[in-house]
Design a protein around this motif. Structure first.
Motif, PDB file in Angstrom:
ATOM      1  N   ALA A 242       0.736  -1.212  -0.030  1.00 49.47           N
ATOM      2  CA  ALA A 242       0.133  -0.066   0.004  1.00 49.47           C
ATOM      3  C   ALA A 242       0.824   1.461   0.030  1.00 49.47           C
ATOM      4  O   ALA A 242       0.328   2.319  -0.030  1.00 49.47           O
ATOM      5  N   GLU A 314      -8.845   7.576  -9.555  1.00 47.19           N
ATOM      6  CA  GLU A 314      -8.602   6.214  -9.637  1.00 47.19           C
ATOM      7  C   GLU A 314      -7.120   5.970 -10.344  1.00 47.19           C
ATOM      8  O   GLU A 314      -7.227   5.794 -11.618  1.00 47.19           O
ATOM      9  N   GLU A 317      -3.303   0.520 -11.193  1.00 48.65           N
ATOM     10  CA  GLU A 317      -2.420  -0.192 -10.151  1.00 48.65           C
ATOM     11  C   GLU A 317      -0.891  -0.480 -11.012  1.00 48.65           C
ATOM     12  O   GLU A 317      -1.241  -0.622 -12.208  1.00 48.65           O
ATOM     13  N   ASP A 321      -0.036  -3.444  -7.101  1.00 50.16           N
ATOM     14  CA  ASP A 321      -0.038  -2.581  -5.873  1.00 50.16           C
ATOM     15  C   ASP A 321      -0.701  -1.388  -6.135  1.00 50.16           C
ATOM     16  O   ASP A 321      -0.843  -0.878  -7.188  1.00 50.16           O
ATOM     17  N   LYS A 322      -1.312  -0.756  -5.064  1.00 56.54           N
ATOM     18  CA  LYS A 322      -1.710   0.668  -5.112  1.00 56.54           C
ATOM     19  C   LYS A 322      -0.703   1.731  -5.517  1.00 56.54           C
ATOM     20  O   LYS A 322       0.474   1.505  -5.134  1.00 56.54           O
ATOM     21  N   ASN A 324       0.356   5.713  -4.891  1.00 56.52           N
ATOM     22  CA  ASN A 324      -0.077   6.592  -4.374  1.00 56.52           C
ATOM     23  C   ASN A 324       0.251   8.221  -5.044  1.00 56.52           C
ATOM     24  O   ASN A 324       1.232   8.129  -5.612  1.00 56.52           O
TER      25      ASN A 324
END
Length: 369
Positions: A242, A314, A317, A321-322, A324
């Motif tokens: 994250a 949005e 990915e 993984d996300k 940021n």
């Protein structure tokens, strides 16, 4: 008397911050990760025993250590108590982890030894070897064991797959990634006005897009998130997915700054994109970075996803993984000092900024502390 070890393979990571080396003398073979000179004050060499070439000692090889030689592993911790044949250089290869802070050595494509990236930051360094079968609490090396017991197998397999993907010229990765980011950014920040490569012709490809909407100029990076950042898996363990990937953004009001000031701020942002890998560090919410490209009274930026008050974005990915998106917000000297006064001071500065109605859009303002 030994003639000293022979180097069988040596390979730096892409930013030359660390060098992986396999060395062998007539007694043992070892895998080492050396920090480059610039990093050597911050990080120390990490070692991984690979095999004994002679019968192993019954207890810890202290004499070798006192001699400055690489110690053999105790016979009862080896799958070859009588020693094994020397390694052949042409059968060795190195794979760097995607973060580029750890690496594995392969022999005929099979994992021989692993020095995980987090070992660099830990007081108790760890390394894993295929030919090791056991060890005590302060062991030289730990068994690599089988894939069901040790996640290092999966990490190495992921690293090998990741590198192969990027070496495959038939199906290039970058155009797909690039399109994903540009499409999402255009939905929120207007048409792509300009596109700048910011990777200095180094892998991975990274770019900065310039967008414009409602008299605000937006600069957003793409490609930074291809690599996970160093340190994060050590700090966040299972939650690392994250936090370990990021892109950077900057939004500047055209009413407040000249074209020249806007361009300079964007240059400052593009120079920050590679910091985690150039310095073996990481960037996250509330981190501050000095910049000479900011108009006075600003002298640093603070990174924050929380300052953003537009419609939800949005983000694509990256390898599951996300990603940021951190907005760069210029801060003054007193604000930066406030952020550095105590642990997590960056969060407190951001709270003050949010209370003062400072958003992700950069405008002229006075210091708030």
């Amino acid at each position: 008397m030994s003639n000293g070890p022979t180097v069988l393979i040596e390979q730096a990571n892409t930013r030359y911050t660390m060098i992986a080396v396999v060395e062998q003398d007539e007694r043992t073979a070892y895998f080492y990760l050396y920090p480059a000179e610039l990093q050597s004050k911050k990080y120390r060499m990490r070692a991984c025993w690979l095999r004994n070439l002679q019968p192993g000692p019954s207890k810890r090889d202290s004499a070798a250590m006192e001699n400055g030689d690489a110690p053999m592993l105790e016979a009862h911790y080896c799958n070859h108590p009588q020693g094994k044949e020397p390694l052949q250089a042409d059968r060795l290869s190195i794979v760097w982890m995607p973060e580029e802070d750890g690496a594995a050595v392969l022999y005929d494509g099979e994992t021989l030894g692993v020095i995980p990236g987090w070992s660099l930051y830990s007081e108790d360094p760890a390394a894993y070897a295929a030919d090791c079968t056991g060890g005590d609490g302060d062991a030289l090396v730990f068994p690599l064991g089988d894939a069901s017991k040790n996640q290092q197998h999966a990490r190495v397999a992921e690293a090998v797959t990741f590198r192969k993907l990027w070496d495959d010229t038939e199906t290039p990765q970058w155009p797909v990634i690039q399109d994903q980011f540009i499409n999402i950014y255009q939905q929120h920040f207007g048409e792509l006005k300009q596109y700048f490569a910011i990777d200095n012709n180094q892998w991975p490809p990274m770019a900065l897009g310039k967008f414009e909407k409602d008299n605000v100029v937006y600069f957003l990076t793409m490609g930074v998130s291809i690599r996970p950042m160093p340190w994060v898996s050590y700090l966040y363990n299972d939650h690392a997915p994250a936090y370990r990937r990021m892109e950077l953004a900057l939004a500047i009001s055209k009413d407040d700054f000249s074209e020249e000031e806007i361009t300079k701020m964007a240059e400052g942002l593009s120079g920050m994109a590679d910091i985690p890998w150039r310095h073996i560090s990481w960037l996250g919410e509330g981190h501050t970075i000095g910049s000479a490209k900011l108009p006075a009274p600003f002298e640093s930026i603070v990174l924050s996803a929380a300052l953003y008050n537009g419609e939800g974005i949005e983000m694509p990915e990256m390898y599951g993984d996300k990603v940021n998106l951190f907005w760069a917000s210029p801060v003054t000297l007193t604000e930066r000092q406030y952020a550095h006064e105590k642990a997590n001071g960056g969060y407190e500065l951001l709270e003050k900024m949010i209370q003062a109605d400072i958003t992700h859009i950069v405008r002229k303002r006075d210091a708030i502390v």
